[in-house]
Design a protein around this motif. Structure first.
Motif, PDB file in Angstrom:
ATOM      1  N   MET A  20       0.833  -1.197   0.000  1.00 52.61           N
ATOM      2  CA  MET A  20       0.000   0.000   0.000  1.00 52.61           C
ATOM      3  C   MET A  20       0.871   1.252   0.000  1.00 52.61           C
ATOM      4  N   GLU A  21       2.055   1.171   0.591  1.00 52.38           N
ATOM      5  CA  GLU A  21       2.904   2.352   0.686  1.00 52.38           C
ATOM      6  C   GLU A  21       3.277   2.889  -0.696  1.00 52.38           C
ATOM      7  N   THR A  22       3.581   1.993  -1.646  1.00 54.58           N
ATOM      8  CA  THR A  22       3.923   2.440  -2.995  1.00 54.58           C
ATOM      9  C   THR A  22       2.744   3.152  -3.632  1.00 54.58           C
ATOM     10  N   ARG A  23       1.539   2.580  -3.485  1.00 60.23           N
ATOM     11  CA  ARG A  23       0.355   3.231  -4.046  1.00 60.23           C
ATOM     12  C   ARG A  23       0.106   4.564  -3.369  1.00 60.23           C
ATOM     13  N   THR A  24       0.296   4.628  -2.062  1.00 59.54           N
ATOM     14  CA  THR A  24       0.097   5.880  -1.336  1.00 59.54           C
ATOM     15  C   THR A  24       1.073   6.941  -1.835  1.00 59.54           C
ATOM     16  N   THR A  25       2.331   6.576  -2.010  1.00 57.36           N
ATOM     17  CA  THR A  25       3.330   7.523  -2.525  1.00 57.36           C
ATOM     18  C   THR A  25       2.964   7.978  -3.927  1.00 57.36           C
ATOM     19  N   THR A  26       2.558   7.054  -4.760  1.00 56.94           N
ATOM     20  CA  THR A  26       2.157   7.404  -6.130  1.00 56.94           C
ATOM     21  C   THR A  26       0.998   8.389  -6.115  1.00 56.94           C
ATOM     22  N   ILE A  27      -0.003   8.132  -5.302  1.00 54.70           N
ATOM     23  CA  ILE A  27      -1.173   9.012  -5.228  1.00 54.70           C
ATOM     24  C   ILE A  27      -0.773  10.387  -4.687  1.00 54.70           C
ATOM     25  N   GLU A  28       0.073  10.415  -3.670  1.00 55.72           N
ATOM     26  CA  GLU A  28       0.534  11.701  -3.138  1.00 55.72           C
ATOM     27  C   GLU A  28       1.322  12.481  -4.187  1.00 55.72           C
ATOM     28  N   ASP A  29       2.200  11.800  -4.916  1.00 53.63           N
ATOM     29  CA  ASP A  29       2.982  12.457  -5.975  1.00 53.63           C
ATOM     30  C   ASP A  29       2.075  12.970  -7.084  1.00 53.63           C
ATOM     31  N   THR A  30       1.092  12.162  -7.450  1.00 53.35           N
ATOM     32  CA  THR A  30       0.149  12.566  -8.493  1.00 53.35           C
ATOM     33  C   THR A  30      -0.659  13.773  -8.048  1.00 53.35           C
ATOM     34  N   THR A  31      -1.140  13.757  -6.814  1.00 53.36           N
ATOM     35  CA  THR A  31      -1.918  14.879  -6.288  1.00 53.36           C
ATOM     36  C   THR A  31      -1.096  16.164  -6.313  1.00 53.36           C
ATOM     37  N   ALA A  32       0.155  16.089  -5.888  1.00 50.88           N
ATOM     38  CA  ALA A  32       1.024  17.276  -5.897  1.00 50.88           C
ATOM     39  C   ALA A  32       1.238  17.787  -7.320  1.00 50.88           C
ATOM     40  N   MET A  33       1.497  16.885  -8.265  1.00 46.12           N
ATOM     41  CA  MET A  33       1.709  17.292  -9.650  1.00 46.12           C
ATOM     42  C   MET A  33       0.457  17.942 -10.218  1.00 46.12           C
ATOM     43  N   TRP A  34      -0.713  17.329  -9.971  1.00 45.43           N
ATOM     44  CA  TRP A  34      -1.944  17.864 -10.538  1.00 45.43           C
ATOM     45  C   TRP A  34      -2.353  19.179  -9.886  1.00 45.43           C
ATOM     46  N   LYS A  35      -1.912  19.426  -8.673  1.00 50.17           N
ATOM     47  CA  LYS A  35      -2.138  20.747  -8.073  1.00 50.17           C
ATOM     48  C   LYS A  35      -1.328  21.803  -8.806  1.00 50.17           C
ATOM     49  N   ARG A  36      -0.103  21.442  -9.188  1.00 47.95           N
ATOM     50  CA  ARG A  36       0.757  22.368  -9.929  1.00 47.95           C
ATOM     51  C   ARG A  36       0.311  22.513 -11.384  1.00 47.95           C
ATOM     52  N   GLU A  37      -0.118  21.395 -11.985  1.00 42.61           N
ATOM     53  CA  GLU A  37      -0.456  21.364 -13.403  1.00 42.61           C
ATOM     54  C   GLU A  37      -1.809  20.670 -13.608  1.00 42.61           C
ATOM     55  N   PRO A  38      -2.910  21.370 -13.300  1.00 39.49           N
ATOM     56  CA  PRO A  38      -4.227  20.721 -13.368  1.00 39.49           C
ATOM     57  C   PRO A  38      -4.599  20.219 -14.761  1.00 39.49           C
ATOM     58  N   ASP A  39      -4.083  20.825 -15.805  1.00 42.54           N
ATOM     59  CA  ASP A  39      -4.420  20.359 -17.150  1.00 42.54           C
ATOM     60  C   ASP A  39      -3.936  18.935 -17.418  1.00 42.54           C
ATOM     61  N   ARG A  40      -2.907  18.508 -16.707  1.00 38.87           N
ATOM     62  CA  ARG A  40      -2.395  17.147 -16.907  1.00 38.87           C
ATOM     63  C   ARG A  40      -3.366  16.084 -16.379  1.00 38.87           C
ATOM     64  N   ALA A  41      -4.313  16.493 -15.546  1.00 40.44           N
ATOM     65  CA  ALA A  41      -5.285  15.551 -14.992  1.00 40.44           C
ATOM     66  C   ALA A  41      -6.508  15.395 -15.880  1.00 40.44           C
ATOM     67  N   ARG A  42      -6.680  16.305 -16.802  1.00 38.31           N
ATOM     68  CA  ARG A  42      -7.877  16.279 -17.647  1.00 38.31           C
ATOM     69  C   ARG A  42      -7.688  15.321 -18.814  1.00 38.31           C
ATOM     70  N   SER A  43      -8.766  14.614 -19.148  1.00 29.06           N
ATOM     71  CA  SER A  43      -8.702  13.663 -20.253  1.00 29.06           C
ATOM     72  C   SER A  43     -10.056  13.631 -20.953  1.00 29.06           C
ATOM     73  N   ALA A  44     -10.101  12.947 -22.032  1.00 31.24           N
ATOM     74  CA  ALA A  44     -11.345  12.771 -22.784  1.00 31.24           C
ATOM     75  C   ALA A  44     -11.417  11.316 -23.254  1.00 31.24           C
ATOM     76  N   PRO A  45     -11.670  10.394 -22.329  1.00 32.39           N
ATOM     77  CA  PRO A  45     -11.738   8.985 -22.725  1.00 32.39           C
ATOM     78  C   PRO A  45     -12.794   8.780 -23.801  1.00 32.39           C
ATOM     79  N   ALA A  46     -12.549   7.816 -24.663  1.00 30.05           N
ATOM     80  CA  ALA A  46     -13.496   7.510 -25.737  1.00 30.05           C
ATOM     81  C   ALA A  46     -13.473   6.009 -25.995  1.00 30.05           C
ATOM     82  N   ALA A  47     -14.557   5.526 -26.521  1.00 31.05           N
ATOM     83  CA  ALA A  47     -14.651   4.132 -26.959  1.00 31.05           C
ATOM     84  C   ALA A  47     -15.288   4.142 -28.338  1.00 31.05           C
ATOM     85  N   THR A  48     -14.731   3.368 -29.244  1.00 31.37           N
ATOM     86  CA  THR A  48     -15.263   3.255 -30.599  1.00 31.37           C
ATOM     87  C   THR A  48     -15.659   1.808 -30.829  1.00 31.37           C
TER      88      THR A  48
END
Length: 166
Positions: free
Chosen positions: A1-29
């Protein structure tokens, strides 16, 4: 769980700095392939089919089963992969069953039958040594953030465009 927790914390920090990196437009064809729907979404290919009484070959899950799978899958993956580590809750396993009531006669346009799904429900069991209060907190946050659950709870308009192939 510690690795996942670190990943989530790192991701949260990055997305706070760069919110556009969190946005996506998933699609299915989807396209017809061997009498079934072959669905491409990112690097994955899924298949969907209808039961024989509705004209299908029953060789793949129905679109309804895929919708229910998305709900159950979001419960399992989101709780285990994200919410447990983010909330500091130890989760050893998660199981979810999604179900609904449906009347296939509605798909055939038969009088007195509606094609929509009713009585949607999901039962989620969390194997958690931290107890009922921890599971209740996970459940509260899941209801606030699970995109599949929210899409079903608060449906949005769907723009539909049919056109003839050239």
């Amino acid at each position: 769980m510690e690795t996942r927790t670190t990943t989530i914390e790192d991701t949260t920090a990055m997305w706070k700095r760069e919110p556009d990196r969190a946005r996506s437009a998933p699609a299915a064809t989807a396209r017809v392939e061997d009498g079934q729907a072959a669905i491409q979404t990112g690097p994955f290919t899924l298949r969907a089919d209808l039961p024989a009484p509705l004209g299908g070959t029953n060789q793949a899950p129905s679109p309804t089963a895929l919708l229910l799978s998305a709900l159950a899958g979001c419960a399992v993956a989101f709780v285990y992969d994200t919410l447990g580590p983010q909330l500091g809750v130890r989760i050893d396993g998660v199981e979810a069953t999604a179900r609904c009531a449906a009347d296939a006669r509605g798909l055939l346009g038969m009088d007195g039958a509606e094609p929509d799904l009713r009585e949607l429900a999901v039962d989620i069991t969390v194997d958690c040594p931290d107890g009922e209060e921890a599971v209740a907190e996970v459940a509260r946050v899941w209801r606030e953030r699970c995109p599949i659950y929210l899409a079903l709870q608060r449906p949005t308009d769907v723009a539909v465009h049919f056109r003839a192939a050239a």
